[in-house]
Design a protein around this motif. Sequence first.
Motif, PDB file in Angstrom:
ATOM      1  N   PHE A  73       0.815  -1.216   0.000  1.00 17.84           N
ATOM      2  CA  PHE A  73       0.000   0.000   0.000  1.00 17.84           C
ATOM      3  C   PHE A  73       0.850   1.268   0.000  1.00 17.84           C
ATOM      4  O   PHE A  73       0.360   2.348  -0.348  1.00 17.84           O
ATOM      5  CB  PHE A  73      -0.909   0.037   1.231  1.00 17.84           C
ATOM      6  CG  PHE A  73      -1.985  -1.014   1.249  1.00 17.84           C
ATOM      7  CD1 PHE A  73      -2.423  -1.607   0.071  1.00 17.84           C
ATOM      8  CD2 PHE A  73      -2.571  -1.410   2.447  1.00 17.84           C
ATOM      9  CE1 PHE A  73      -3.412  -2.585   0.090  1.00 17.84           C
ATOM     10  CE2 PHE A  73      -3.560  -2.374   2.473  1.00 17.84           C
ATOM     11  CZ  PHE A  73      -3.982  -2.963   1.296  1.00 17.84           C
ATOM     12  N   MET A  74       2.108   1.175   0.397  1.00 17.81           N
ATOM     13  CA  MET A  74       2.943   2.366   0.507  1.00 17.81           C
ATOM     14  C   MET A  74       3.214   2.949  -0.881  1.00 17.81           C
ATOM     15  O   MET A  74       3.706   2.252  -1.768  1.00 17.81           O
ATOM     16  CB  MET A  74       4.270   2.008   1.179  1.00 17.81           C
ATOM     17  CG  MET A  74       5.252   3.160   1.340  1.00 17.81           C
ATOM     18  SD  MET A  74       4.621   4.574   2.264  1.00 17.81           S
ATOM     19  CE  MET A  74       4.210   3.817   3.841  1.00 17.81           C
ATOM     20  N   PRO A  75       2.883   4.215  -1.107  1.00 24.20           N
ATOM     21  CA  PRO A  75       3.115   4.823  -2.432  1.00 24.20           C
ATOM     22  C   PRO A  75       4.605   4.886  -2.752  1.00 24.20           C
ATOM     23  O   PRO A  75       5.401   5.434  -1.978  1.00 24.20           O
ATOM     24  CB  PRO A  75       2.507   6.222  -2.282  1.00 24.20           C
ATOM     25  CG  PRO A  75       2.457   6.484  -0.813  1.00 24.20           C
ATOM     26  CD  PRO A  75       2.258   5.164  -0.163  1.00 24.20           C
ATOM     27  N   ARG A  76       4.994   4.332  -3.881  1.00 24.48           N
ATOM     28  CA  ARG A  76       6.411   4.227  -4.241  1.00 24.48           C
ATOM     29  C   ARG A  76       7.014   5.565  -4.652  1.00 24.48           C
ATOM     30  O   ARG A  76       8.155   5.866  -4.325  1.00 24.48           O
ATOM     31  CB  ARG A  76       6.568   3.238  -5.410  1.00 24.48           C
ATOM     32  CG  ARG A  76       6.158   1.825  -5.061  1.00 24.48           C
ATOM     33  CD  ARG A  76       7.129   1.176  -4.075  1.00 24.48           C
ATOM     34  NE  ARG A  76       6.738  -0.182  -3.804  1.00 24.48           N
ATOM     35  CZ  ARG A  76       6.998  -1.198  -4.600  1.00 24.48           C
ATOM     36  NH1 ARG A  76       7.671  -0.992  -5.726  1.00 24.48           N
ATOM     37  NH2 ARG A  76       6.601  -2.408  -4.296  1.00 24.48           N
ATOM     38  N   ASN A  77       6.270   6.339  -5.401  1.00 23.11           N
ATOM     39  CA  ASN A  77       6.836   7.543  -6.011  1.00 23.11           C
ATOM     40  C   ASN A  77       6.491   8.825  -5.260  1.00 23.11           C
ATOM     41  O   ASN A  77       6.571   9.914  -5.827  1.00 23.11           O
ATOM     42  CB  ASN A  77       6.357   7.642  -7.471  1.00 23.11           C
ATOM     43  CG  ASN A  77       6.806   6.447  -8.290  1.00 23.11           C
ATOM     44  OD1 ASN A  77       7.943   5.990  -8.180  1.00 23.11           O
ATOM     45  ND2 ASN A  77       5.907   5.929  -9.121  1.00 23.11           N
TER      46      ASN A  77
END
Length: 430
Positions: A73-77
């Motif tokens: 779930f952690m946004p990569r960008n």
Amino acid sequence: MTVYAKGVVFEGVDFDNPNHWRLEEYVKRGGYAALKKILNEKITQDEVIAEMKTSSLRGRGGAGFPTGLKWSFMPRNFPGQKYLVCNTDEGEPGTFKDLDIIVSNPHALIEGMIIGGYAMGITVGYNYIHGEVFEAYQRFEEALEEARAAGFLGDNILGTDFCFQLHAHHGYGAYICGEETALLESLEGKKGQPRFKPPFPASYGLYGKPTTINNTETFASVPYIIREGGQKFLELGKPNNGGTKLFSVSGHVNRPGNYEIPLGTPFADLLEMCGGMRGGKKLKAVIPGGSSAPVLPADIMMQCTMDYDSIAKAGSMLGSGAVIVMDETVCMVSALERLSYFYHEESCGQCTPCREGTGWLYRIVHRIAHGEGRPEDLDLLASIGDNIAGRTICALGDAAVFPVRGMLKHFRSEFEYMIEHGQSQFAALS
């Protein structure tokens, strides 16, 4: 407490060696090999998360949410700072496993958090440690210094471009700070009260930035998964319940302590590991997942295996893995009185149903326990519970209701006897 059975988290730990928690000993038994593997072989973030999903590791703090899915779930960008937080608050009555981890094997937790930071592109982490275990906090700080000095933590880890800073934060003993958003509020220096969700921490967490929060045991299981493979970890347990799990066993057993056993182990086997019932008395009931889990009578519990799905099917929760064992002398009215008092005292007061309802529950149970109960009190307890559960910002309201529901479902006759006779039928046995 003592760790009697060892699995993934305490693999190879020699408790007779006073330096078993030190970096040197951790490295001897394979410590930081998983981190080296990731960095040397240039394993990608997606590959790490895929391994976590394969492992079927579920959150060990209580909710049992799949760890690999949470990490995805952690946004990569995201262009700004992101945070990784470990929940070592451990305030659930009956739970004492995380304390043993940070005291006896702190580097497993540190390595697991570093790997989590790598997998999610996070460079800063915090470990929020329960406020009443200051000596354990100091030991964790020593372990952090060892890791930094050895190049496993900080800038340019092991000569690579990967950087990860990790800090310990000493809490102040409030049960509510075990709730993840209340923990974040406390980390920010504010009063520990839960936040409304959504937004969830993965999008709006610490200081308003994307944040992932996992339990101590969850992070401490990560190095094994990366080192040995997610499939091997999964096979230690059972489908949807991968790996080994720490169970904090307390109450009327001969050998209370922490037992790290494969998920899916029959409860009867765990009870035998604990030396059986103290004093040769009969098993009456078990709270299988910490004080907030509904109690189960002996006949049901003896048919259960220790995993999320089996305990849920039986009508309770595996929770944090705190197994509270009660023998035939226990008065369930008195037990519920103590539990209800705890949740009344620990309510943060933010939500009206919880603030008022937990006090109401306690006062009614207290009245019954002191011979002043009325027949209508039992239906009133059920009605109050229905108006608390699911109507609060966090799960503390539910945690206060579940013990009441469990006791009334399985041991209602004891409450009826107490109301009718003004005393417990077990008073002479305890």
